[in-house]
Design an enzyme around this catalytic site. Structure first.
Site, PDB file in Angstrom:
ATOM      1  N   LEU A  38      20.934   3.868 -14.800  1.00 37.28           N
ATOM      2  CA  LEU A  38      20.729   3.133 -13.388  1.00 37.28           C
ATOM      3  C   LEU A  38      20.256   1.658 -13.846  1.00 37.28           C
ATOM      4  O   LEU A  38      19.581   1.588 -14.938  1.00 37.28           O
ATOM      5  CB  LEU A  38      19.481   3.654 -12.620  1.00 37.28           C
ATOM      6  CG  LEU A  38      18.842   2.967 -11.577  1.00 37.28           C
ATOM      7  CD1 LEU A  38      19.738   2.811 -10.394  1.00 37.28           C
ATOM      8  CD2 LEU A  38      17.735   3.424 -11.065  1.00 37.28           C
ATOM      9  N   ASP A  88       8.076  -4.780   1.817  1.00 38.16           N
ATOM     10  CA  ASP A  88       7.103  -5.371   2.612  1.00 38.16           C
ATOM     11  C   ASP A  88       5.995  -4.299   3.190  1.00 38.16           C
ATOM     12  O   ASP A  88       6.220  -3.194   3.491  1.00 38.16           O
ATOM     13  CB  ASP A  88       7.861  -6.300   3.487  1.00 38.16           C
ATOM     14  CG  ASP A  88       6.970  -7.347   4.026  1.00 38.16           C
ATOM     15  OD1 ASP A  88       5.824  -7.682   3.537  1.00 38.16           O
ATOM     16  OD2 ASP A  88       7.315  -7.733   5.263  1.00 38.16           O
ATOM     17  N   HIS A 141      -0.684  -2.706  -2.798  1.00 40.39           N
ATOM     18  CA  HIS A 141      -0.084  -3.164  -3.941  1.00 40.39           C
ATOM     19  C   HIS A 141       0.102  -2.001  -4.933  1.00 40.39           C
ATOM     20  O   HIS A 141       1.029  -1.655  -5.433  1.00 40.39           O
ATOM     21  CB  HIS A 141      -0.484  -4.506  -4.526  1.00 40.39           C
ATOM     22  CG  HIS A 141      -0.212  -5.734  -3.768  1.00 40.39           C
ATOM     23  ND1 HIS A 141       0.587  -5.873  -2.650  1.00 40.39           N
ATOM     24  CD2 HIS A 141      -1.122  -6.873  -3.400  1.00 40.39           C
ATOM     25  CE1 HIS A 141       0.651  -6.861  -1.933  1.00 40.39           C
ATOM     26  NE2 HIS A 141      -0.510  -7.737  -2.402  1.00 40.39           N
TER      27      HIS A 141
END
Ligand code: IPE
Ligand code: IPE
Ligand code: MG
Length: 242
Positions: A129, A18, A35
């Site tokens: 991962l 955020d 972004h």
């Protein structure tokens, strides 16, 4: 603290990314600029997860509620997802990263869904991962779709109905979109907001929560390391007395 000396590494770290808009605004730029810059933080956190031996890294990239943003911002974000996946997939695959997208995929555009499918298929056997992107996700939606699937199974077979009536809370996990993924040990939210915004409501029941002021585009390896250090000091009691 180096990677060698870090102890108590969480199996699953989840990040609520955020503050992109505010990061851009602070620089007098359009929100979308934040972004774009945020993709660099994703890359840094993936690399750090591999280095520290975190097995699952999940990222809240777009909530069901985010569809209510201006169409232009939604379109930019969706375009960014396609581009980031195309750009990063070679490197992720080479580094043994299994890529998963979880959320309400029915709402995503065909082009994006096709890109997601090909990235998931290509990396499905990777073991180092698991990187999960929560896209068009909401915790309440997840619980609702799980309940619907369960109800369908109950209606279809009396034996299954019996089994479901006898199952405990763990049995419900397999209906959630996160089936097979361990619950997050640590959920970090950036940008100073102290709320979950409809994220992993079921799965986060016993997650350690960390709220940091850093805006997402500034959350790089050093901030990731600090989050792991904070986690290492936590005492998880699960309601018991120690
Ligand atoms: C997070 O940054 C990205 C998404 C929610 C898609 P924001 O876009 O929410 O940035 P702020 O919170 O407005 O600064
Ligand atoms: C939460 O951020 C969703 C994601 C990070 C994807 P928002 O910026 O949408 O959350 P609110 O609106 O501040 O609660
Ligand atoms: Mg926000």
């Amino acid at each position: 603290m180096s990677t060698e000396t870090m102890t108590n590494i969480p199996v699953h770290v989840s990040l609520i990314m955020d503050g992109n808009g505010r990061w851009a605004k602070e620089r007098g730029k359009e929100r979308v600029y934040g972004h774009f810059e945020g993709v660099g933080s994703v890359r840094a956190c993936v690399e750090a997860s591999v280095e520290y031996g975190v097995k699952y890294l999940s990222l809240y990239a777009f909530s069901e509620e985010n569809w209510n943003r201006p169409q232009e911002e939604v379109d930019t974000l969706m375009g960014l997802m396609v581009k980031a996946m195309a750009d990063e997939m070679d490197s992720l695959d080479k580094n043994g990263v299994r890529f998963l997208v979880l959320g309400n995929r029915a709402r995503l555009a065909d082009e994006l869904n096709a890109t997601i499918d090909s990235c998931m298929e290509r990396t499905k056997d990777n073991k180092t991962l698991t990187l999960i992107i929560f896209l068009s996700y909401s915790g309440k939606w997840d619980i609702l779709q799980a309940a619907r699937k369960m109800a369908e199974e109950m209606a279809a077979s009396p034996e299954r109905r019996q089994e479901i009536e006898e199952m405990g809370v763990d049995g419900f996990d397999r209906y959630l979109v996160t089936a097979g993924v361990p619950d997050p040990d640590l959920i970090v939210r950036t940008s100073g907001e102290s709320r979950l915004s409809n994220y992993l409501l079921w799965q986060g029941a016993y997650s350690e929560l960390l709220f940091v002021d850093t805006l997402w585009p500034d959350f790089r390896k050093e901030e990731f390391r600090k989050a792991l250090e904070s986690y290492a000091k936590r005492d998880r009691r699960y309601g018991k007395v120690k």
